[in-house]
Write an enzyme that holds these catalytic residues in place. Structure first.
Site, short mmCIF file in Angstrom:
data_model
loop_
_atom_site.label_atom_id
_atom_site.label_comp_id
_atom_site.label_asym_id
_atom_site.label_seq_id
_atom_site.Cartn_x
_atom_site.Cartn_y
_atom_site.Cartn_z
CE LYS A 118 11.61 8.35 5.60
NZ LYS A 118 11.20 7.21 6.44
CB SER A 149 -3.39 -13.85 -4.64
OG SER A 149 -2.08 -13.34 -4.47
#
Length: 295
Positions: A166, A114
């Site tokens: 949010k 990765s």
């Protein structure tokens, strides 16, 4: 007159304290491994060990080796499952800059997956052991959900927010369908950046990269077959290649970055919290990860 001995004693104690503080600062700066001092041309070795949670130290080493005219090439020894996206991208950018000036050769240890592979991709030549774990090209984010546990213990959460997204990723409720679409779009964009970096670094068409960039891991031998690395071999093989590349074949001098020792405050915190506790708090990361979670 009686106050003068007290004042003198106070000043003496304060002076002793300043002397010890100065000694601690000086020793903190000097308790480090000095650079290898030698004449002639050298090969630099920079080690990347463990999860990538920050980039400052590695970037400094890459820049120092880039500017050091006696260093003719750099071996990047990677033993990392990857980590945070931002630091991985910052290190990648510095490897690209370094590669434009002097050769960068990668030697993969037990794992370079990765983000560990991300920072390796732009190097001139990639070496891996036959059993090295690499690949894992992809992005992951994890969001724990404690809603069921909170209900059992009688705890609830009240949120006041400025917009409907949010509190996305809140651990007290599941994703809404719109939130899942939004987060998937984010992951897809960061994933595309990874694919582009591998495509540019390895000179492989992006569509070909995507065929193997589904998060799967490869052994070093498998990675060679699909073009993710250039050659099977360990650190000594990478060193031999680099020495030949730079014309330093007769026992080349290796130089490692100076090891920075922790400062006084950091040493006190480590002593109080323990190494593991301090590192866990110091390197806490959030957000999307170029990370293989199998370790």
């Amino acid at each position: 007159m009686k106050k003068r001995p007290i004042l003198l004693a106070t000043l003496t104690i304060f002076g002793i304290f300043l002397v010890f503080l100065l000694l601690a600062v000086v020793l903190g700066k000097n308790w480090s491994t000095p650079d290898i001092v030698s004449l002639g041309e050298k090969i630099g070795v920079i080690e990347v060990n463990g999860p990538i949670t920050a980039s400052d130290g590695l970037i400094k080493n890459l820049i120092d080796f880039r500017d050091n005219k006696s260093i003719k090439a750099v071996i990047l020894r990677i033993d990392s499952p990857g980590g945070a996206v931002g630091p991985s991208q910052e290190i990648y950018s510095e490897v690209v800059k370094l590669q434009k000036i002097k050769p960068v050769v990668v030697s993969m240890g037990s794992v370079a997956a990765s983000g560990g592979y991300y920072i390796a991709a732009p190097a001139k030549r990639l070496f891996a052991n036959p059993g090295t774990i690499t690949g894992s090209i992809g992005v992951i984010m994890s969001f724990p959900n404690y809603e069921g546990l909170m209900e059992k213990v009688g705890v609830s959460s009240t949120v006041v927010k400025s917009g409907r997204f949010k509190d996305i990723g809140s651990n007290s409720r599941p994703f809404t369908p719109d939130e899942r679409i939004l987060m998937q779009a984010l992951i897809d964009d960061v994933y595309s950046q990874f694919v582009e970096a591998v495509s540019l670094g390895r000179d492989i068409p992006a569509n070909k990269v995507r065929e193997i960039a589904d998060g799967r891991i490869f052994s070093g031998r498998q990675a060679l077959a699909v073009g993710l690395i250039d050659e099977l071999g360990g650190f000594q093989d990478a060193l031999a290649y680099t020495a030949k590349l730079t014309g330093l074949e007769d026992d080349p001098t290796l130089i490692y970055p100076e090891v920075e020792q922790p400062g006084l405050v950091e040493r006190i915190l480590k002593s109080a919290l323990g190494e593991i506790g301090f590192e866990a708090g110091h390197h806490w990361t959030v957000g999307p990860q170029y990370l293989w979670t199998g370790m």
